[in-house]
Design an enzyme around this catalytic site. Structure first.
Site, PDB file in Angstrom:
ATOM      1  N   ASP A 219      13.952 -14.593  -9.541  1.00 42.34           N
ATOM      2  CA  ASP A 219      13.864 -13.727  -8.373  1.00 42.34           C
ATOM      3  C   ASP A 219      14.034 -12.270  -8.791  1.00 42.34           C
ATOM      4  O   ASP A 219      14.873 -11.941  -9.634  1.00 42.34           O
ATOM      5  CB  ASP A 219      14.972 -14.115  -7.383  1.00 42.34           C
ATOM      6  N   GLU A 245       9.066 -13.313 -10.949  1.00 39.85           N
ATOM      7  CA  GLU A 245       8.497 -12.707  -9.762  1.00 39.85           C
ATOM      8  C   GLU A 245       8.469 -11.196  -9.983  1.00 39.85           C
ATOM      9  O   GLU A 245       9.504 -10.537  -9.924  1.00 39.85           O
ATOM     10  CB  GLU A 245       9.330 -13.053  -8.527  1.00 39.85           C
TER      11      GLU A 245
HETATM   12  C1  LM2 Z   1      13.155 -11.205  -3.564  1.00 37.87           C
HETATM   13  N1  LM2 Z   1      12.340 -11.173  -4.547  1.00 37.87           N
HETATM   14  O1  LM2 Z   1      12.326 -10.204  -5.413  1.00 37.87           O
HETATM   15  C2  LM2 Z   1      13.110 -12.309  -2.585  1.00 37.87           C
HETATM   16  O2  LM2 Z   1      11.911 -13.060  -2.717  1.00 37.87           O
HETATM   17  C3  LM2 Z   1      13.276 -11.713  -1.234  1.00 37.87           C
HETATM   18  O3  LM2 Z   1      13.140 -12.696  -0.233  1.00 37.87           O
HETATM   19  C4  LM2 Z   1      14.651 -11.044  -1.152  1.00 37.87           C
HETATM   20  O4  LM2 Z   1      14.797 -10.328   0.082  1.00 37.87           O
HETATM   21  C5  LM2 Z   1      14.832 -10.024  -2.250  1.00 37.87           C
HETATM   22  N2  LM2 Z   1      14.025 -10.192  -3.397  1.00 37.87           N
HETATM   23  C6  LM2 Z   1      16.280 -10.048  -2.728  1.00 37.87           C
HETATM   24  O5  LM2 Z   1      16.532 -11.226  -3.444  1.00 37.87           O
HETATM   25  C7  LM2 Z   1      15.410 -11.052   1.135  1.00 37.87           C
HETATM   26  C8  LM2 Z   1      15.030 -10.461   2.474  1.00 37.87           C
HETATM   27  C9  LM2 Z   1      15.784  -9.192   2.744  1.00 37.87           C
HETATM   28  C10 LM2 Z   1      17.281  -9.397   2.585  1.00 37.87           C
HETATM   29  C11 LM2 Z   1      17.504  -9.842   1.129  1.00 37.87           C
HETATM   30  C12 LM2 Z   1      18.966 -10.094   0.827  1.00 37.87           C
HETATM   31  O6  LM2 Z   1      13.643 -10.231   2.528  1.00 37.87           O
HETATM   32  O7  LM2 Z   1      15.541  -8.806   4.102  1.00 37.87           O
HETATM   33  O8  LM2 Z   1      17.983  -8.195   2.840  1.00 37.87           O
HETATM   34  O9  LM2 Z   1      16.813 -11.088   0.920  1.00 37.87           O
HETATM   35  O10 LM2 Z   1      19.487 -11.090   1.669  1.00 37.87           O
HETATM   36  C13 LM2 Z   1      18.973  -8.277   3.874  1.00 37.87           C
HETATM   37  C14 LM2 Z   1      18.683  -7.292   4.985  1.00 37.87           C
HETATM   38  C15 LM2 Z   1      18.771  -5.868   4.433  1.00 37.87           C
HETATM   39  C16 LM2 Z   1      20.151  -5.630   3.816  1.00 37.87           C
HETATM   40  C17 LM2 Z   1      20.390  -6.692   2.735  1.00 37.87           C
HETATM   41  C18 LM2 Z   1      21.776  -6.578   2.128  1.00 37.87           C
HETATM   42  O11 LM2 Z   1      17.374  -7.535   5.507  1.00 37.87           O
HETATM   43  O12 LM2 Z   1      18.579  -4.949   5.515  1.00 37.87           O
HETATM   44  O13 LM2 Z   1      20.159  -4.334   3.194  1.00 37.87           O
HETATM   45  O14 LM2 Z   1      20.255  -8.004   3.306  1.00 37.87           O
HETATM   46  O15 LM2 Z   1      22.752  -6.891   3.071  1.00 37.87           O
HETATM   47  C19 LM2 Z   1      21.094  -3.422   3.721  1.00 37.87           C
END
Ligand code: LM2
Ligand code: CA
Length: 496
Positions: A219, A245
């Protein structure tokens, strides 16, 4: 016996030599009594997004193995923050294999059962970062943590504090240093250049290998220097699959090519090129032909129509439009470039919505084997899309088994239709328009009647007829009248 190999198929070519008119000359291929084509299990994976381990184990036995998938990519197995959103999985609290997708025991049992069904398990390894939580908390498995303190695992000194932006968050993707040492959306960024951090991550991967996984999706690999990832995976046994990735971005200094030295990479360009023709009907864009600019070499490439991020973002063709999704998957699975990864998740209208859970917060297991309405006309939020059971997808895996390494021949355009041959093995054609379209594709397939595996699925030959549509190859051509927004695929193993 490999799970998806059918008996040797005899494709009799008849007594007469097949002749083709080529540039005014008549060229005849030699008379052949029979051609034996043995299908080879294709290297095709499937991402089962946010599906619990017990359910993946069932899926391996009932749908993935029987339909010929070689491997399954799971969601992250690590302990994570306690939140309802699916992306809690991407905020590790520890490297304990204990999550709302299942316990360590359930994970191990899944790997064993999948292996027994001929399906390898690839785990999603989240190792660039830990949580993005500014306030202390307790993880799913009970581990206490703070943003930069993970007791017994990592301490503040193990994290980057890039000092390049106001909040240490990545702002500028044209800066290699920011992308790799600042924080991705506030996620505590591990100092992956540190030997002790590397050793801790390697130990986590070795722990998963001990449970029998075949490899890893790395990831956020782009957010770690390729040298760091190389050092982390170097101690792993030869043959461990490493799937980085690395989202290709125009104008960005970090490229997927940097990561091919130690494994495969997800080639995002493939999906980006695949779908525009489905919307505009222009398949012969010269940019997409020839040497495929901005693609890693085929051997290094993992290709996909969409994944859990792009279906919530840039992807224009998803489960929501089943007809187009089938067309996209058919083209990808018929292609001779890359290793395809089919995607199967759940319906959503809120991008953050997690998969349905039981009252204890564990994700609810669902079996696709019992699902008869696939693809569904309409999915309720939270319903599994069960793409692994769509007959068209299963049929295209069979096509790929027979296509083997036969080259993809030049494509043929006709209005909003397009098709190509995998030399001597099969022909695929799609019509993305709203009118029926005839397309004639020259082919070296032996003359005869063939069963379409898109409408008929796997094992489409039944009682001297076809479960789905039948198409005829004669005089070195197959003529196909394609209904609006449909695909057709015939292969050498599906001849009547
Ligand atoms: C990836 N690949 O490089 C994953 O495929 C992707 O799904 C992940 O994002 C990202 N990288 C980190 O591993 C997801 C999602 C985000 C989420 C993060 C962390 O798309 O929206 O972020 O996981 O859980 C969320 C909140 C964001 C916040 C963060 C930290 O949406 O607003 O940032 O958590 O609390 C302040
Ligand atoms: Ca990083």
């Amino acid at each position: 016996m490999p799970h998806n190999v059918r008996a040797v198929v005899r494709a009799a070519v008849g007594a007469l030599a097949a002749c083709l008119v080529v540039g005014g000359l008549v060229a005849c291929s030699p008379t052949v009594e029979s051609v034996e084509v043995e299908p080879a299990p294709p290297d095709v994976g499937i991402q089962l997004f946010q599906l619990p381990w017990t359910a993946i184990a069932d899926e391996c036995e009932t749908t993935l193995g029987p339909n010929g998938f070689a491997w399954v990519l799971t969601s992250p197995p690590n302990e994570h923050i306690v939140r309802d959103e699916w992306w809690a999985s991407y905020q590790p609290v520890s490297h304990a294999i204990d999550s709302r997708l299942g316990s360590r025991e359930e994970f191990a049992d899944m790997v064993e059962r999948c292996d027994g069904a001929g399906v390898a398990v690839i785990a999603d390894a989240v190792v660039n970062h830990m949580t993005g939580q500014d306030t202390p908390g307790t993880g799913w498995a009970g581990s206490a943590y703070e943003h930069y303190e993970y007791p017994g695992l990592y301490t503040d000194a193990d994290f980057h504090h890039c000092g390049l932006t106001a909040d240490d968050d990545i702002q500028d993707y044209t800066s290699r240093e920011q992308v790799q040492t600042c924080e991705l959306v506030n996620l505590a960024d591990l100092d992956t250049a540190s030997p002790s951090v590397q050793a801790t991550i390697t130990a986590y991967l070795e722990d998963l290998l001990a449970l029998g996984v075949a490899g890893f999706r790395i990831d956020a690999a782009k957010h770690m220097a390729a040298d760091d990832v190389a050092a982390i995976v170097a101690p792993l046994p030869a043959g461990t699959r490493i799937m980085s990735e690395v989202i290709r971005g125009g104008g960005e200094p970090i490229t997927p090519e940097e990561y091919v030295g130690f494994g495969e990479v997800f080639e995002f360009t493939y999906a980006r090129d695949l779908t525009p023709p489905l919307q505009n009907g222009v398949f012969n864009d010269p940019e997409l032909d020839g040497d495929r600019p901005l693609h890693v070499p085929s051997d290094s490439a993992l290709v996909f129509v969409d994944n859990h991020d792009t279906e919530r973002g840039e992807a224009r063709v998803t489960y929501r439009d089943a007809a187009m999704y089938i067309i996209a998957n058919a083209l990808m699975l018929a292609d001779d470039y890359g290793t395809p990864v089919v995607y199967s998740g759940y319906a959503f209208s809120d991008r953050d919505a997690g998969a349905p859970t039981d009252s204890d917060g564990r994700v609810t297991p669902v079996s696709c084997a019992l699902e008869t309405d696939v693809p569904a006309d309409d999915y309720d939020d939270g319903a599994r899309t069960c793409v692994q059971t769509w007959p068209a997808v299963a049929g295209m895996l069979e096509f790929r088994a027979f296509a083997g390494d036969a080259p993809r021949l030049e494509g043929v355009d006709a209005g909003d239709a397009y098709g190509f041959e995998r030399e001597g093995r099969g022909v695929v054609a799609v019509n993305v328009g709203s009118e029926t379209q005839r397309i004639e594709i020259p082919t070296s397939l032996p003359s005869g009647k063939y069963c379409d595996v898109v409408s008929g699925g796997r094992d489409a030959v039944v009682d001297d007829g076809c479960r789905g549509e039948t198409y005829t190859v004669s005089d070195g051509t197959v003529r196909i009248d394609l209904a609006p927004q449909t695909a057709v695929a015939i292969h050498i193993g599906g001849r009547l």
